[in-house]
Enzyme design. Structure first.
Site, PDB file in Angstrom:
ATOM      1  N   ASP A  82       0.759  -1.388   0.128  1.00 57.82           N
ATOM      2  CA  ASP A  82       0.001  -0.126  -0.014  1.00 57.82           C
ATOM      3  C   ASP A  82       0.878   1.195  -0.074  1.00 57.82           C
ATOM      4  O   ASP A  82       0.278   2.318  -0.506  1.00 57.82           O
ATOM      5  CB  ASP A  82      -0.998  -0.006   1.152  1.00 57.82           C
ATOM      6  CG  ASP A  82      -2.250  -0.573   0.800  1.00 57.82           C
ATOM      7  OD1 ASP A  82      -2.751  -0.795  -0.293  1.00 57.82           O
ATOM      8  OD2 ASP A  82      -3.117  -1.168   1.696  1.00 57.82           O
TER       9      ASP A  82
ATOM     10  N   GLU B 101      -5.715   4.552  -0.091  1.00 62.71           N
ATOM     11  CA  GLU B 101      -4.415   3.467   0.060  1.00 62.71           C
ATOM     12  C   GLU B 101      -3.665   4.152   1.274  1.00 62.71           C
ATOM     13  O   GLU B 101      -3.028   3.408   1.929  1.00 62.71           O
ATOM     14  CB  GLU B 101      -3.750   3.549  -1.202  1.00 62.71           C
ATOM     15  CG  GLU B 101      -4.313   2.849  -2.408  1.00 62.71           C
ATOM     16  CD  GLU B 101      -4.753   1.338  -2.407  1.00 62.71           C
ATOM     17  OE1 GLU B 101      -4.347   1.012  -1.247  1.00 62.71           O
ATOM     18  OE2 GLU B 101      -4.963   0.723  -3.364  1.00 62.71           O
TER      19      GLU B 101
ATOM     20  N   HIS C  83      -5.087   3.054   4.268  1.00 58.36           N
ATOM     21  CA  HIS C  83      -4.803   1.665   4.579  1.00 58.36           C
ATOM     22  C   HIS C  83      -3.471   1.530   5.286  1.00 58.36           C
ATOM     23  O   HIS C  83      -3.218   0.849   6.118  1.00 58.36           O
ATOM     24  CB  HIS C  83      -4.729   0.885   3.179  1.00 58.36           C
ATOM     25  CG  HIS C  83      -6.285   0.625   2.385  1.00 58.36           C
ATOM     26  ND1 HIS C  83      -6.249   0.366   1.112  1.00 58.36           N
ATOM     27  CD2 HIS C  83      -7.458   1.049   3.007  1.00 58.36           C
ATOM     28  CE1 HIS C  83      -7.571   0.429   0.874  1.00 58.36           C
ATOM     29  NE2 HIS C  83      -8.030   0.797   1.679  1.00 58.36           N
TER      30      HIS C  83
ATOM     31  N   TYR D  91      -2.305   0.149   9.048  1.00 58.45           N
ATOM     32  CA  TYR D  91      -1.277  -1.052   9.495  1.00 58.45           C
ATOM     33  C   TYR D  91      -0.450  -0.534  10.643  1.00 58.45           C
ATOM     34  O   TYR D  91      -0.160  -1.224  11.607  1.00 58.45           O
ATOM     35  CB  TYR D  91      -0.571  -1.523   8.335  1.00 58.45           C
ATOM     36  CG  TYR D  91      -1.081  -1.910   7.168  1.00 58.45           C
ATOM     37  CD1 TYR D  91      -2.269  -2.972   7.361  1.00 58.45           C
ATOM     38  CD2 TYR D  91      -0.995  -1.411   6.012  1.00 58.45           C
ATOM     39  CE1 TYR D  91      -3.056  -3.333   5.980  1.00 58.45           C
ATOM     40  CE2 TYR D  91      -1.661  -1.835   5.001  1.00 58.45           C
ATOM     41  CZ  TYR D  91      -2.748  -2.743   4.956  1.00 58.45           C
ATOM     42  OH  TYR D  91      -3.694  -3.026   3.786  1.00 58.45           O
TER      43      TYR D  91
ATOM     44  N   GLU E 278      -4.411  -5.264  -6.225  1.00 54.55           N
ATOM     45  CA  GLU E 278      -5.527  -4.886  -5.678  1.00 54.55           C
ATOM     46  C   GLU E 278      -6.286  -6.151  -5.403  1.00 54.55           C
ATOM     47  O   GLU E 278      -6.929  -6.481  -4.586  1.00 54.55           O
ATOM     48  CB  GLU E 278      -6.481  -4.003  -6.475  1.00 54.55           C
ATOM     49  CG  GLU E 278      -5.731  -2.438  -6.574  1.00 54.55           C
ATOM     50  CD  GLU E 278      -5.935  -1.693  -5.542  1.00 54.55           C
ATOM     51  OE1 GLU E 278      -6.411  -2.189  -4.347  1.00 54.55           O
ATOM     52  OE2 GLU E 278      -5.530  -0.388  -5.652  1.00 54.55           O
TER      53      GLU E 278
END
Length: 347
Positions: free
Chosen positions: A90, A120, A123, A127, A187
């Site tokens: 990402d 993105e 995302h 994390y 993706e």
């Protein structure tokens, strides 16, 4: 076929029409009027993407904080390696989508890619949020180092990084189409062994907060893959000189190579994880490759894998009507009702 380098699109170029003459390499004023675009149905794609808005700190990670130390050593190791993989992908995708948008003549494409890049970035931030919830800072930093040091992970990511970096050096129409193809792989394929790991934990009532976050990400990636597939087909239709047998062969070759690398990675990272059947995982990877090929208008290359062998995964992706309750009643969320505007293919 002669190749020419594209120039980055000017911010405003009033001498040109508002409605772009081409997706890439054309002319446009830069003024976006959603009521006058070359591909009117893409406004629906834009609205679908906006409907997916979410933030990582909306997810309650309190149970995960308590459960992570109770995971087996293998589960903890795999958890950190998979998070590192997802963060690596990402991070690169955020930059690549932004770069692609700078060469898009059509301002509607620029806007849609801007939303995808923003998602993105969310995302990637998620994390960091996940890791900050379950391990101390030194372990977080160590996990993010995996993405640039683990030899199997480096091998797995080498081809996509080569293609993305080639576009940086040579921004041509052909290289745009190639990075869009690799974007559909990223993706629609490269995430899925990782997604399966977290959904498998959720099946065992473990790390449900993490799995909830992954389901948000998964939902976004399904939309990204759908739109980018449409962008590939439209770009090829506008540039038929690139829609050749040699290019089709290139796509099939790189899909096959990507599947092989994904299978190798899944064996490396998931072997020994309770609840994961590696043979079933191989079938799922090939099923996803077939699905992405169909989306860009090509034929399946794994005829024996046209059906999803891991149907249990579908329970963990937010593509249902109305209101859905998070796993094990964690919290309620409201979703836009799925219609022909915002529905997408099942996993």
């Amino acid at each position: 076929m002669s190749q020419y380098l594209l120039e980055k699109v000017k911010t405003l170029d009033p001498i040109n029409p508002n409605r772009a003459t081409a997706l890439f390499g054309g002319k446009s004023s830069g003024i976006l009027n959603w009521n006058d675009i070359a591909y009117p149905h893409w406004y629906k794609a834009y609205k679908r993407l906006l409907a997916n808005f979410w933030q990582s700190d909306e997810v309650n990670m309190s149970s995960d904080v308590k459960q992570f130390p109770m995971l087996s050593d293998k589960e903890q190791e795999t958890y950190l390696k998979v998070i590192s993989l997802l963060a690596t992908l990402d991070s690169s995708q955020t930059r690549t989508i932004l770069l692609t948008s700078l060469y898009a003549t059509d301002p509607s494409v620029q806007s849609i890619l801007a939303v995808i890049a923003q998602q993105e970035a969310v995302h990637n931030e998620s994390y960091s949020y996940i890791l900050s919830s379950v391990v101390p800072l030194d372990k977080q930093n160590e996990a993010f180092e995996i993405g640039r040091k683990d030899p199997v992970l480096l091998k797995r990511n080498q081809e996509i990084m080569n293609q993305y970096n080639q576009f940086v050096e040579e921004p041509t129409i052909e290289n745009i189409i190639k990075i869009l193809v690799y974007s559909t792989l990223l993706e629609g394929l490269f995430f899925y062994s990782g997604f399966a790991f977290f959904y498998n934990l959720a099946r065992q009532n473990k790390m449900v907060g993490t799995s909830t976050m992954i389901s948000y990400i998964n939902r976004d990636e399904l939309e990204h893959g759908r739109y980018i597939s449409e962008l590939i087909r439209s770009t090829l239709a506008e540039n038929p000189e690139y829609n050749t047998k040699s290019f089709t062969d290139w796509v099939y070759e790189h899909f096959q190579k990507s599947v092989d690398l994904e299978i190798e990675w899944s064996h490396y990272v998931l072997n020994g994880v309770e609840g994961i059947d590696l043979e079933e995982m191989e079938g799922f990877i090939k099923y996803r490759a077939n699905k992405m090929l169909r989306m860009i208008g090509l034929s399946e290359i794994y005829p024996e894998h046209v059906n999803n062998p891991m149907k249990w995964i579908r329970a963990y992706v937010d593509n249902f009507d109305g209101t859905k309750t998070d796993f094990f009643e964690q919290r309620n969320r409201q979703y836009t009702k799925v219609t022909d505007l915002n529905g997408f293919d099942d996993l």
